[in-house]
Design an enzyme around this catalytic site. Structure first.
Site, PDB file in Angstrom:
ATOM      1  N   GLU A  78      70.106 101.757  10.008  1.00 20.52           N
ATOM      2  CA  GLU A  78      70.744 102.929   9.938  1.00 20.52           C
ATOM      3  C   GLU A  78      69.860 104.182   9.443  1.00 20.52           C
ATOM      4  OE1 GLU A  78      75.301 102.752   8.737  1.00 20.52           O
ATOM      5  OE2 GLU A  78      74.206 101.604   7.113  1.00 20.52           O
ATOM      6  N   HIS A  97      71.527 106.974   1.247  1.00 18.47           N
ATOM      7  CA  HIS A  97      72.923 106.176   1.909  1.00 18.47           C
ATOM      8  C   HIS A  97      73.031 104.932   1.014  1.00 18.47           C
ATOM      9  CE1 HIS A  97      75.682 104.472   4.295  1.00 18.47           C
ATOM     10  NE2 HIS A  97      74.848 103.488   4.838  1.00 18.47           N
ATOM     11  N   HIS A  99      76.558 102.057  -0.185  1.00 23.36           N
ATOM     12  CA  HIS A  99      77.723 101.468   0.013  1.00 23.36           C
ATOM     13  C   HIS A  99      78.400 101.080  -1.074  1.00 23.36           C
ATOM     14  CE1 HIS A  99      75.210  99.372   3.816  1.00 23.36           C
ATOM     15  NE2 HIS A  99      75.757 100.811   3.930  1.00 23.36           N
TER      16      HIS A  99
HETATM   17 ZN   LIG Z   1      75.475 101.920   5.849  1.00 22.46          ZN
END
Ligand SMILES: [Zn+2]
Length: 233
Positions: A78, A97, A99
Protein backbone atom coordinates in the site's frame (compact mmCIF):
# COMPACT_ATOMS: atom_id res chain seq x y z
CA UNK A 1 7.37 21.65 14.91
CA UNK A 2 10.94 20.58 14.57
CA UNK A 3 12.74 17.51 15.70
CA UNK A 4 16.06 18.66 14.31
CA UNK A 5 19.51 17.46 15.18
CA UNK A 6 19.16 14.20 13.30
CA UNK A 7 18.80 13.73 9.58
CA UNK A 8 15.51 12.89 7.95
CA UNK A 9 16.19 9.14 7.73
CA UNK A 10 16.95 8.92 11.44
CA UNK A 11 13.74 10.84 12.10
CA UNK A 12 11.83 8.41 9.91
CA UNK A 13 13.21 5.46 11.88
CA UNK A 14 12.20 7.18 15.11
CA UNK A 15 8.71 7.86 13.73
CA UNK A 16 8.36 4.13 12.94
CA UNK A 17 9.35 3.22 16.50
CA UNK A 18 7.06 5.83 18.09
CA UNK A 19 4.04 4.65 16.10
CA UNK A 20 4.74 1.04 17.05
CA UNK A 21 5.32 1.87 20.70
CA UNK A 22 2.20 4.04 20.97
CA UNK A 23 0.05 1.30 19.41
CA UNK A 24 -0.84 3.23 16.25
CA UNK A 25 0.67 0.51 14.06
CA UNK A 26 1.51 -3.11 14.81
CA UNK A 27 2.44 -5.79 12.29
CA UNK A 28 0.96 -3.60 9.59
CA UNK A 29 0.88 0.13 8.91
CA UNK A 30 3.63 2.44 7.70
CA UNK A 31 5.06 5.97 7.78
CA UNK A 32 6.93 7.88 5.08
CA UNK A 33 8.61 11.25 4.61
CA UNK A 34 9.08 13.36 1.49
CA UNK A 35 12.71 13.70 0.38
CA UNK A 36 13.60 17.29 1.34
CA UNK A 37 16.29 17.42 -1.40
CA UNK A 38 14.11 15.94 -4.17
CA UNK A 39 10.45 16.73 -3.46
CA UNK A 40 9.28 14.35 -6.20
CA UNK A 41 10.56 11.41 -4.18
CA UNK A 42 9.82 9.97 -0.78
CA UNK A 43 11.38 7.62 1.77
CA UNK A 44 9.60 4.56 3.18
CA UNK A 45 10.83 1.35 4.77
CA UNK A 46 10.83 -1.93 2.88
CA UNK A 47 8.07 -4.29 3.98
CA UNK A 48 8.73 -4.64 7.72
CA UNK A 49 6.72 -4.06 10.87
CA UNK A 50 7.38 -0.43 11.88
CA UNK A 51 8.72 -1.19 15.35
CA UNK A 52 11.52 -3.27 13.75
CA UNK A 53 12.51 -0.75 11.05
CA UNK A 54 16.17 0.30 10.91
CA UNK A 55 17.89 2.94 8.79
CA UNK A 56 19.17 0.29 6.38
CA UNK A 57 15.54 -0.73 5.62
CA UNK A 58 14.64 2.65 4.11
CA UNK A 59 13.89 2.70 0.38
CA UNK A 60 13.28 5.69 -1.89
CA UNK A 61 10.32 5.96 -4.27
CA UNK A 62 8.99 8.16 -7.05
CA UNK A 63 5.58 9.76 -6.49
CA UNK A 64 3.96 6.95 -8.49
CA UNK A 65 5.62 4.65 -5.95
CA UNK A 66 8.23 2.96 -8.09
CA UNK A 67 11.46 2.13 -6.22
CA UNK A 68 14.51 4.21 -7.13
CA UNK A 69 17.48 2.32 -8.56
CA UNK A 70 17.63 -1.43 -8.71
CA UNK A 71 16.21 -1.91 -5.23
CA UNK A 72 14.57 -5.32 -5.31
CA UNK A 73 13.56 -5.52 -1.66
CA UNK A 74 9.90 -6.23 -1.04
CA UNK A 75 8.00 -2.93 -0.71
CA UNK A 76 4.75 -2.37 1.20
CA UNK A 77 1.79 -3.20 -1.06
CA UNK A 78 0.00 0.00 0.00
CA UNK A 79 2.90 2.41 -0.61
CA UNK A 80 0.66 4.09 -3.22
CA UNK A 81 -1.16 5.85 -0.36
CA UNK A 82 2.02 7.82 0.27
CA UNK A 83 3.06 8.68 -3.27
CA UNK A 84 -0.42 9.78 -4.32
CA UNK A 85 -0.85 12.08 -1.31
CA UNK A 86 2.56 13.70 -1.90
CA UNK A 87 1.63 14.18 -5.55
CA UNK A 88 -1.70 15.81 -4.67
CA UNK A 89 -0.48 17.94 -1.75
CA UNK A 90 2.65 20.08 -1.99
CA UNK A 91 2.21 21.08 1.67
CA UNK A 92 2.45 17.49 2.92
CA UNK A 93 5.85 16.13 3.93
CA UNK A 94 4.87 13.06 5.97
CA UNK A 95 2.19 10.39 5.56
CA UNK A 96 1.05 7.61 7.90
CA UNK A 97 -1.24 4.64 7.26
CA UNK A 98 -2.73 2.62 10.13
CA UNK A 99 -5.33 -0.09 10.73
CA UNK A 100 -6.04 0.82 14.37
CA UNK A 101 -9.10 -1.00 15.76
CA UNK A 102 -10.55 2.00 17.61
CA UNK A 103 -11.08 3.88 14.37
CA UNK A 104 -12.77 1.08 12.42
CA UNK A 105 -16.33 1.54 13.81
CA UNK A 106 -16.35 5.04 12.31
CA UNK A 107 -15.35 3.69 8.91
CA UNK A 108 -18.28 1.27 8.63
CA UNK A 109 -21.13 3.23 10.24
CA UNK A 110 -22.94 6.49 9.58
CA UNK A 111 -21.60 8.06 12.78
CA UNK A 112 -19.04 10.71 11.73
CA UNK A 113 -15.70 10.96 13.50
CA UNK A 114 -14.88 14.49 14.63
CA UNK A 115 -12.43 15.96 17.10
CA UNK A 116 -13.67 15.89 20.70
CA UNK A 117 -10.54 17.30 22.38
CA UNK A 118 -7.84 19.87 21.55
CA UNK A 119 -4.92 17.48 20.87
CA UNK A 120 -6.98 15.86 18.11
CA UNK A 121 -8.25 19.09 16.56
CA UNK A 122 -6.21 18.69 13.39
CA UNK A 123 -8.40 15.76 12.31
CA UNK A 124 -11.18 18.34 11.88
CA UNK A 125 -14.83 18.28 12.82
CA UNK A 126 -15.71 15.53 10.36
CA UNK A 127 -13.08 13.14 9.00
CA UNK A 128 -14.06 12.06 5.46
CA UNK A 129 -14.48 8.34 4.73
CA UNK A 130 -13.03 6.87 1.54
CA UNK A 131 -14.90 3.82 0.25
CA UNK A 132 -12.90 1.85 -2.31
CA UNK A 133 -16.20 0.39 -3.53
CA UNK A 134 -17.51 3.80 -4.62
CA UNK A 135 -15.19 4.15 -7.61
CA UNK A 136 -13.62 0.75 -8.08
CA UNK A 137 -16.63 -1.50 -7.47
CA UNK A 138 -17.39 -4.51 -5.35
CA UNK A 139 -14.73 -7.20 -5.31
CA UNK A 140 -11.42 -5.45 -4.58
CA UNK A 141 -9.31 -6.81 -1.71
CA UNK A 142 -9.70 -3.35 -0.03
CA UNK A 143 -5.99 -2.58 -0.35
CA UNK A 144 -4.58 0.55 -1.99
CA UNK A 145 -2.49 -1.52 -4.36
CA UNK A 146 -1.96 0.91 -7.26
CA UNK A 147 -1.45 4.60 -7.94
CA UNK A 148 -5.02 5.04 -9.25
CA UNK A 149 -6.48 3.87 -5.93
CA UNK A 150 -4.07 6.15 -4.07
CA UNK A 151 -5.02 9.15 -6.19
CA UNK A 152 -8.69 8.53 -5.47
CA UNK A 153 -7.97 8.29 -1.75
CA UNK A 154 -6.03 11.58 -1.91
CA UNK A 155 -9.09 13.23 -3.50
CA UNK A 156 -11.21 12.24 -0.49
CA UNK A 157 -8.50 13.49 1.87
CA UNK A 158 -8.70 16.78 -0.08
CA UNK A 159 -7.02 19.54 1.96
CA UNK A 160 -7.53 17.80 5.31
CA UNK A 161 -5.13 16.05 7.67
CA UNK A 162 -6.87 12.68 7.93
CA UNK A 163 -9.04 10.33 5.90
CA UNK A 164 -10.78 7.15 7.07
CA UNK A 165 -10.87 4.08 4.85
CA UNK A 166 -13.96 1.88 5.00
CA UNK A 167 -13.41 -1.39 6.86
CA UNK A 168 -9.68 -0.78 6.74
CA UNK A 169 -8.13 2.09 8.69
CA UNK A 170 -6.95 5.63 8.10
CA UNK A 171 -4.29 7.80 6.48
CA UNK A 172 -2.83 10.97 7.97
CA UNK A 173 -0.98 13.78 6.19
CA UNK A 174 1.26 16.27 8.00
CA UNK A 175 3.63 19.10 7.19
CA UNK A 176 6.37 17.23 9.11
CA UNK A 177 6.96 13.81 10.64
CA UNK A 178 6.35 15.28 14.09
CA UNK A 179 3.01 16.75 13.06
CA UNK A 180 1.84 13.59 11.26
CA UNK A 181 2.85 11.40 14.22
CA UNK A 182 0.98 13.66 16.63
CA UNK A 183 -2.19 13.50 14.53
CA UNK A 184 -1.89 9.71 14.11
CA UNK A 185 -1.43 9.15 17.85
CA UNK A 186 -4.42 11.27 18.85
CA UNK A 187 -6.83 10.17 16.10
CA UNK A 188 -7.42 6.65 17.55
CA UNK A 189 -7.54 8.03 21.11
CA UNK A 190 -10.14 10.55 20.00
CA UNK A 191 -12.15 7.77 18.30
CA UNK A 192 -12.08 5.66 21.46
CA UNK A 193 -13.25 8.55 23.63
CA UNK A 194 -16.05 9.42 21.22
CA UNK A 195 -17.13 5.76 21.09
CA UNK A 196 -17.19 5.57 24.90
CA UNK A 197 -19.18 8.81 25.17
CA UNK A 198 -21.73 7.57 22.63
CA UNK A 199 -22.52 4.67 24.99
CA UNK A 200 -23.52 7.25 27.60
CA UNK A 201 -25.87 9.28 25.40
CA UNK A 202 -25.67 12.50 23.46
CA UNK A 203 -22.19 13.88 22.86
CA UNK A 204 -20.79 17.33 22.18
CA UNK A 205 -17.75 17.38 19.90
CA UNK A 206 -15.51 20.40 19.32
CA UNK A 207 -17.34 23.00 17.29
CA UNK A 208 -16.14 24.11 13.85
CA UNK A 209 -15.01 27.40 15.39
CA UNK A 210 -13.03 25.62 18.12
CA UNK A 211 -11.43 23.34 15.55
CA UNK A 212 -10.53 26.34 13.37
CA UNK A 213 -8.74 28.06 16.25
CA UNK A 214 -6.95 24.91 17.43
CA UNK A 215 -5.83 23.87 13.93
CA UNK A 216 -3.72 27.01 13.67
CA UNK A 217 -1.49 25.68 16.46
CA UNK A 218 1.73 23.94 15.46
CA UNK A 219 1.56 21.23 18.11
CA UNK A 220 4.03 20.63 20.91
CA UNK A 221 7.67 19.62 20.30
CA UNK A 222 7.46 18.03 23.74
CA UNK A 223 5.27 15.28 22.30
CA UNK A 224 7.90 14.03 19.83
CA UNK A 225 10.67 14.18 22.44
CA UNK A 226 8.57 12.27 24.98
CA UNK A 227 7.33 9.58 22.59
CA UNK A 228 10.81 9.15 21.04
CA UNK A 229 12.44 8.59 24.43
CA UNK A 230 9.74 6.12 25.42
CA UNK A 231 10.13 4.25 22.13
CA UNK A 232 13.92 4.04 22.24
CA UNK A 233 14.12 3.10 25.93
ZN1 LIG B 1 -3.92 -0.82 4.89
Amino acid sequence: MTTSGKDILDELVTANHILGNEGVVDVFGHVSVRDPQQPDRYFLSCSRSPELVQRSDIMQFTLDSKPIGNDEREAYIERFIHGAIYEARQDVNAVIHSHTDDVLPFTISDRPLGAVMPPAAKIGSRVPVWDIDAHFGDGTDMLVRNHEFGTDLAKTLADGSAVLMRGHGFAVAGSSLAEAVQIAVFLPRNAKILWQALQMGAVKCLSEAEVAVLRKGRGSPRAWEYWAQRAER
